[in-house]
Enzyme design. Structure first.
Site, mmCIF file in Angstrom:
data_model
loop_
_atom_site.group_PDB
_atom_site.id
_atom_site.type_symbol
_atom_site.label_atom_id
_atom_site.label_comp_id
_atom_site.label_asym_id
_atom_site.label_seq_id
_atom_site.Cartn_x
_atom_site.Cartn_y
_atom_site.Cartn_z
ATOM 1 N N SER A 1 -8.595 5.403 0.394
ATOM 2 C CA SER A 1 -8.719 6.842 0.150
ATOM 3 C C SER A 1 -10.053 7.150 -0.524
ATOM 4 O O SER A 1 -10.477 8.300 -0.562
ATOM 5 C CB SER A 1 -7.557 7.346 -0.717
ATOM 6 O OG SER A 1 -7.361 6.512 -1.849
ATOM 7 N N LYS B 1 -4.231 -5.096 0.368
ATOM 8 C CA LYS B 1 -3.193 -4.311 1.051
ATOM 9 C C LYS B 1 -3.662 -4.002 2.461
ATOM 10 O O LYS B 1 -4.856 -3.733 2.665
ATOM 11 C CB LYS B 1 -2.924 -3.007 0.290
ATOM 12 C CG LYS B 1 -1.951 -2.077 1.018
ATOM 13 C CD LYS B 1 -1.444 -0.955 0.147
ATOM 14 C CE LYS B 1 -2.338 0.260 0.077
ATOM 15 N NZ LYS B 1 -2.658 0.882 1.378
ATOM 16 N N GLU C 1 -2.242 -2.026 6.360
ATOM 17 C CA GLU C 1 -1.276 -1.102 6.943
ATOM 18 C C GLU C 1 -0.680 -1.663 8.231
ATOM 19 O O GLU C 1 -1.382 -2.334 8.994
ATOM 20 C CB GLU C 1 -1.970 0.234 7.268
ATOM 21 C CG GLU C 1 -2.524 0.946 6.046
ATOM 22 C CD GLU C 1 -3.194 2.278 6.376
ATOM 23 O OE1 GLU C 1 -3.195 2.680 7.577
ATOM 24 O OE2 GLU C 1 -3.720 2.918 5.455
ATOM 25 N N GLU D 1 4.921 5.175 2.766
ATOM 26 C CA GLU D 1 4.234 6.476 2.682
ATOM 27 C C GLU D 1 4.786 7.445 3.729
ATOM 28 O O GLU D 1 4.977 7.079 4.899
ATOM 29 C CB GLU D 1 2.718 6.276 2.914
ATOM 30 C CG GLU D 1 1.956 7.605 2.905
ATOM 31 C CD GLU D 1 0.447 7.477 2.803
ATOM 32 O OE1 GLU D 1 -0.061 6.343 2.701
ATOM 33 O OE2 GLU D 1 -0.219 8.526 2.832
HETATM 34 O O1 KIV Z 1 -5.728 4.458 0.010
HETATM 35 C C1 KIV Z 1 -4.801 4.861 -0.708
HETATM 36 O O2 KIV Z 1 -5.000 5.621 -1.657
HETATM 37 C C2 KIV Z 1 -3.448 4.410 -0.394
HETATM 38 C C3 KIV Z 1 -2.329 4.972 -1.190
HETATM 39 C C4 KIV Z 1 -2.096 6.375 -0.846
HETATM 40 C C5 KIV Z 1 -1.089 4.162 -1.082
HETATM 41 O O3 KIV Z 1 -3.268 3.615 0.477
#
Ligand code: KIV
Length: 282
Positions: free
Chosen positions: A49, A116, A118, A185
């Site tokens: 993000s 992390k 997706e 999410e």
């Molecule tokens: O990139 C991000 O901020 C995220 C969160 C919203 C979980 O993946």
């Protein structure tokens, strides 16, 4: 000095065993990480993000592994007690397991303690490759912003029973592949509750209702720095954009009025030295 969180400790954190929900916040630089840590976050996510809330892009697909490494390093330098998890950006884990491990390693060498990514069952080979390189992995299911072209925009996922069951199967596959936690999410609360009940690793929700093992929000949303977008799941705890503009406008007004800097905000030179320069008394 407090206790530094580990992915192992987080992996065992399920609310059904009486634990309080986990708190995850995003942060993208040293001061924001320091603030999130001091506020007591269990996990700091260097989210992709960053592309939207810091770098001014319209979506998260624009950020690169080099940019993620740069922001991860800034967060890690604040040495938080919270676990530092870095997002793998779009296309950094889609090509091959070898390429995926090399990219995860770049984030670890920048200071991430976990990464992390997706996606559901289709990501299992990549997750297994990263886990076998001894790097903890967090999964991310539901509305996955890196899939916004394929998902037809930012749409709530799992609204029908078939899609909901597919997500439960995906969550089980991610946990089985070795994910230590899974972000859920943009899905109905009932689906997040089912997934949370069906998995032994913690779920961390965002727009997924109250029954996850933890909650995450974006730093700029919580503090009201991001004002363009306000999804219904965001709760604002401050208005830092407006407060910031007001403070900066006050500075501008003080400069223009000749009110800044004052004598107290300036450095003096010894009168003798001023005399030598012919300045004293001028
Ligand atoms: O990139 C991000 O901020 C995220 C969160 C919203 C979980 O993946």
């Amino acid at each position: 000095m407090g206790i530094h969180r580990t992915s192992l400790a987080i992996s065992q954190h399920k609310c059904r065993s009486g634990a309080e929900p986990l708190v995850m916040l995003t942060a993208y630089d040293a001061p924001s990480a320091k603030m999130a840590d001091e506020a007591g976050a269990d996990v700091i996510l260097v989210g992709d993000s960053v592309a939207m809330v810091v770098l001014g892009h319209n979506d998260t697909m624009q950020v690169t592994i080099a940019e993620m490494a740069h922001h991860t390093a800034a967060v890690a330098r604040s040495n938080p007690e919270a676990l530092v998890v870095a997002d793998m950006p779009w296309l950094s884990y889609h090509i091959s397991p070898a390429d995926t491990v090399a990219n995860a390693a770049k984030l670890v060498r920048s200071g991430a303690q976990a990464v992390k990514l997706e996606g559901g069952s289709e990501r299992v080979p990549m997750i297994e490759a990263i886990v076998s390189a001894q790097i903890p992995v967090m999964g991310h299911l539901g509305l996955t912003p890196q899939s916004m072209l394929a998902q037809g925009g930012y749409r709530i996922q799992g609204r029908n029973s078939e899609a909901a069951l597919a997500m439960v199967a995906d969550a089980k596959a991610l946990a089985h592949a070795g994910c230590f936690a899974i972000v859920l999410e943009g899905m109905p609360a009932a689906v997040a509750r089912m997934i949370t009940g069906a998995t032994d690793v913690p779920t961390i929700g965002i727009g997924a209702g109250p029954d996850c093992d933890g909650q995450v929000l974006v730093f700029h949303d919580v503090l009201g720095i991001e004002t363009n977008l306000r999804p219904r799941f965001v709760r604002r705890y401050a208005s830092q954009y407006q407060d910031g503009v007001q403070a900066l406008a006050q500075f501008a007004a003080d400069v223009r009025r000749g009110d800044f800097p004052s004598a107290q905000e300036s450095y003096e030179m010894h009168p003798e030295e001023q005399m030598a320069l012919g300045l004293y008394g001028s």
